[in-house]
Write a protein that holds these residues in place. Structure first.
Motif, PDB file in Angstrom:
ATOM      1  N   LYS A 112      12.291  -5.452  -6.762  1.00 56.52           N
ATOM      2  CA  LYS A 112      10.422  -5.508  -6.944  1.00 56.52           C
ATOM      3  C   LYS A 112      10.389  -6.878  -7.975  1.00 56.52           C
ATOM      4  O   LYS A 112      10.995  -6.595  -9.430  1.00 56.52           O
ATOM      5  CB  LYS A 112      10.471  -4.439  -6.953  1.00 56.52           C
ATOM      6  N   GLY A 144      13.016  -2.770   2.507  1.00 55.72           N
ATOM      7  CA  GLY A 144      14.149  -2.915   1.133  1.00 55.72           C
ATOM      8  C   GLY A 144      15.535  -3.338   1.631  1.00 55.72           C
ATOM      9  O   GLY A 144      16.054  -4.032   1.170  1.00 55.72           O
ATOM     10  N   PHE A 196      10.409  -6.624  -0.743  1.00 59.34           N
ATOM     11  CA  PHE A 196       9.564  -6.007  -1.931  1.00 59.34           C
ATOM     12  C   PHE A 196       8.213  -6.028  -2.277  1.00 59.34           C
ATOM     13  O   PHE A 196       8.012  -7.383  -1.795  1.00 59.34           O
ATOM     14  CB  PHE A 196      10.860  -5.435  -3.496  1.00 59.34           C
ATOM     15  N   GLN A 218       9.862   0.749   1.649  1.00 53.05           N
ATOM     16  CA  GLN A 218      11.236   1.318   0.878  1.00 53.05           C
ATOM     17  C   GLN A 218      12.465   1.154   1.588  1.00 53.05           C
ATOM     18  O   GLN A 218      13.656   0.111   1.338  1.00 53.05           O
ATOM     19  CB  GLN A 218      11.376   2.147   0.360  1.00 53.05           C
ATOM     20  N   LYS A 277       6.252   3.092  -0.528  1.00 54.67           N
ATOM     21  CA  LYS A 277       7.567   4.203  -0.844  1.00 54.67           C
ATOM     22  C   LYS A 277       8.196   3.989   1.006  1.00 54.67           C
ATOM     23  O   LYS A 277       9.002   3.992   0.919  1.00 54.67           O
ATOM     24  CB  LYS A 277       6.789   5.231  -0.942  1.00 54.67           C
TER      25      LYS A 277
END
Ligand code: CMC
Length: 381
Positions: A264, A303, A308, A299, A296
């Protein structure tokens, strides 16, 4: 030849302005962590640091602030020119044109004269916010508001834009946003600024070219699209479905992904905190819950590919709460990034060689020219 599309991983200069550790999510300006600057510095102090390489002494900062304050006004000629712009035009286009027009007023091109360089820095830092605010009022059919000398840089911009003096907390949060966006190494607009600078043209042309580059949706323009995306999702419960569809259709998620970060973006984390601080004081933006639900969900699905939230994901929610219209999010980004562009302008001039990369030619070999009357046969090609 070793060709890297988008110059990924290819160094194009030495630079001591900003360092990104994309694996650990760390960002420093001139060696100072972004978290510390955002917590303790001001945008003008950070600007001074970026451009001249050191934090200013108290006297130097006072002088710089006073100079910037003195040059905030823009000529009535620039304002009159802006009145001729179509009200429906994008404010980034208005900013690019008005930034370039400053070159008409200060056209000495004495870039090897330190006083000219200092004056150009001061003028650009001072006048860009005034021009952004002026276009906002002009397109609503109003006369621009003059800057107020009793207000500091960020408070004054919000005042000129929204026509009312903002709460000090709001002004401070906005100032911190400017710090976070001020510099980010060789992103597209900064590269563009350095390429333009390398021709030894004037600084106003350097900034105008960078503004044009920042405007695109893969760069600064993404902050507008994030809000559009959150509104399209509408409620937190739809975040998962939206993400599935985007992945299915190979659509880029705006405000996500970065060439440099595999985690992130540290600026996104701070902006998220700033959003929360604003909401705690002034009431929550309902899109914030959509944003956190989306992050969320993403992710697990984005991710693992190192995708991110980037700086653009939470900035729009902050700006919206501050009363900044959506199509001004990118001009606001430009107000801040002008500091980094000017730092790179000076650095480029310090060790200049004109940028002139090569290419791998894929066109036709030498062909025989055909007279017009002999080209009928080409119609069916
Ligand atoms: N959503 C979904 N997939 C993505 C995204 C995203 N936002 N970003 C990258 N990917 C995927 C991409 O589809 C590709 O997958 P595959 O290898 O399977 O084809 C892979 O990741 C690499 O993508 P890329 O486009 O080659 O990466 P890049 O380094 O050239 O692009 C980027 C970086 C920022 C342009 C890109 O991540 C993007 O388009 N993000 C959305 C726009 C955005 O938020 N821009 C703001 C950037 S940060 C602030 C600024 O610069 O102004």
């Amino acid at each position: 030849m070793n060709f890297k599309p988008g110059l990924e991983g290819v160094p194009v200069t030495h630079s001591s302005i900003c360092d990104i550790d994309g694996l650990n999510g760390k960002l420093t300006y001139r060696g100072y962590p972004i978290e510390e600057l955002a917590a303790h510095s001001t945008f003008l102090e950070t600007t001074y640091l970026l451009i001249w390489g050191e934090l200013p002494s108290p006297q130097k900062l006072r002088d710089f602030e006073a100079e910037v304050q003195m040059h905030r006004r823009v000529s009535f000629r620039v304002r009159d020119m802006m009145k001729c712009f179509p009200a429906t035009g994008h404010p980034m286009d208005a900013l690019q044109s008005s930034a370039a027009s400053l070159g008409l007023f200060y056209s000495r091109r004495a870039i090897d004269n330190p006083q000219y360089v200092y004056d150009a820095v001061v003028r650009l830092i001072a006048k860009i916010p005034t021009m952004v605010a002026a276009f906002q009022l002009i397109r609503k059919g109003q006369d621009p508001i003059q800057p107020r000398d009793d207000l500091a840089y960020s408070a004054n911009f919000l005042y000129m834009l929204t026509e009312r003096e903002q709460d000090p907390l709001a002004a401070r949060i906005f100032d911190r946003c400017l710090i976070l966006h001020a510099e980010h190494s060789l992103n597209a607009s900064t590269f563009s600024a350095r390429v333009t600078a390398s021709t030894l043209t004037d600084p106003y042309a350097v900034i105008a070219s960078a503004v044009g580059t920042l405007a695109g949706p893969l760069h600064g323009g993404a902050n507008e699209d994030v809000i559009a995306m959150l509104e399209e999702i509408g409620v937190p419960g739809r975040a998962s479905e939206y993400l599935d569809q985007a992945i299915d259709k190979k659509r880029k998620v705006m405000g996500f992904g970065h060439r440099e970060y595999r985690v992130k973006d540290p600026r996104a984390s701070i902006l998220q905190e700033l959003a929360e601080e604003l909401f705690a004081r002034f009431g929550k933006d309902e899109m914030y819950d959509v944003a956190t639900a989306f992050e969320k969900e993403a992710q697990d699905r984005l991710g693992p590919k190192g995708i991110f939230p980037n700086v653009d994901f939470y900035s729009g929610l902050v700006y919206r709460k501050l009363g900044i219209p959506r199509d001004l999010f990118t001009p606001v980004f430009a107000i801040s990034r002008v500091a980094g562009w000017l730092a790179h302008w000076r650095e480029q001039l310090g060790a200049n060689r004109i940028f002139r990369p090569s290419q791998i030619y894929t066109g036709e070999k030498v062909r025989e020219w055909l007279p017009l009357e002999d080209r009928d046969a080409m119609e069916n090609v």
